[in-house]
Design a protein around this motif. Sequence first.
Motif, PDB file in Angstrom:
ATOM      1  N   LYS A 145     -31.719  13.618  -6.092  1.00 11.62           N
ATOM      2  CA  LYS A 145     -31.092  14.950  -6.167  1.00 11.62           C
ATOM      3  C   LYS A 145     -30.856  15.411  -4.740  1.00 11.62           C
ATOM      4  O   LYS A 145     -31.795  15.669  -3.999  1.00 11.62           O
ATOM      5  CB  LYS A 145     -31.994  15.926  -6.906  1.00 11.62           C
ATOM      6  N   ASN A 171     -27.187  20.683  -1.917  1.00 10.40           N
ATOM      7  CA  ASN A 171     -25.788  21.081  -1.773  1.00 10.40           C
ATOM      8  C   ASN A 171     -25.774  22.449  -1.093  1.00 10.40           C
ATOM      9  O   ASN A 171     -26.146  23.449  -1.706  1.00 10.40           O
ATOM     10  CB  ASN A 171     -25.116  21.133  -3.136  1.00 10.40           C
ATOM     11  N   GLU A 224     -23.383  24.451  -0.366  1.00 10.43           N
ATOM     12  CA  GLU A 224     -22.427  25.403  -0.956  1.00 10.43           C
ATOM     13  C   GLU A 224     -23.051  26.169  -2.103  1.00 10.43           C
ATOM     14  O   GLU A 224     -22.843  27.368  -2.250  1.00 10.43           O
ATOM     15  CB  GLU A 224     -21.175  24.666  -1.410  1.00 10.43           C
ATOM     16  N   THR A 225     -23.804  25.486  -2.934  1.00 10.55           N
ATOM     17  CA  THR A 225     -24.395  26.168  -4.088  1.00 10.55           C
ATOM     18  C   THR A 225     -25.834  26.575  -3.791  1.00 10.55           C
ATOM     19  O   THR A 225     -26.376  27.422  -4.496  1.00 10.55           O
ATOM     20  CB  THR A 225     -24.376  25.256  -5.316  1.00 10.55           C
ATOM     21  N   GLY A 226     -26.475  25.966  -2.773  1.00 12.73           N
ATOM     22  CA  GLY A 226     -27.866  26.286  -2.459  1.00 12.73           C
ATOM     23  C   GLY A 226     -28.839  25.640  -3.424  1.00 12.73           C
ATOM     24  O   GLY A 226     -30.016  25.957  -3.420  1.00 12.73           O
ATOM     25  N   ASN A 227     -28.350  24.756  -4.261  1.00 14.37           N
ATOM     26  CA  ASN A 227     -29.203  24.071  -5.238  1.00 14.37           C
ATOM     27  C   ASN A 227     -29.368  22.615  -4.856  1.00 14.37           C
ATOM     28  O   ASN A 227     -28.614  22.073  -4.053  1.00 14.37           O
ATOM     29  CB  ASN A 227     -28.577  24.157  -6.630  1.00 14.37           C
ATOM     30  N   ASN A 228     -30.299  22.048  -5.510  1.00 11.41           N
ATOM     31  CA  ASN A 228     -30.505  20.611  -5.336  1.00 11.41           C
ATOM     32  C   ASN A 228     -29.517  19.828  -6.147  1.00 11.41           C
ATOM     33  O   ASN A 228     -29.080  20.081  -7.146  1.00 11.41           O
ATOM     34  CB  ASN A 228     -31.930  20.208  -5.744  1.00 11.41           C
TER      35      ASN A 228
END
Length: 106
Positions: free
Chosen positions: A97, A100, A102-106
Amino acid sequence: MARNNVAGSPDVKAVIKKRLGPLTYEVQTNTGLIWKRHVDHLKSLGTVVIDAPPVTEDDVIIPTWLEETPSSNTESNEQTPPETVRRYPQREHRRPKRFNPETGNN
């Protein structure tokens, strides 16, 4: 010969008195000291067997899959070993994982 971990000559003549484990032996030096030594720290000066009991048929262990068993297939005399059971579970391979930004998520 046994490895000498004390000052003096690096090796000392010794006699194996008994086996303590699969690779560890109790040895007695010429001076009467009793040491515990790993097989890597012992050198052979020749084979001398002292007070060894004779080997009998009962001492020999034959794996069960090598024993003679009646077989329905008389054409093949080859014995096959039993199926091996996995000691550890099968590993599951997954993609990592990644972060990212841009989204701040894994």
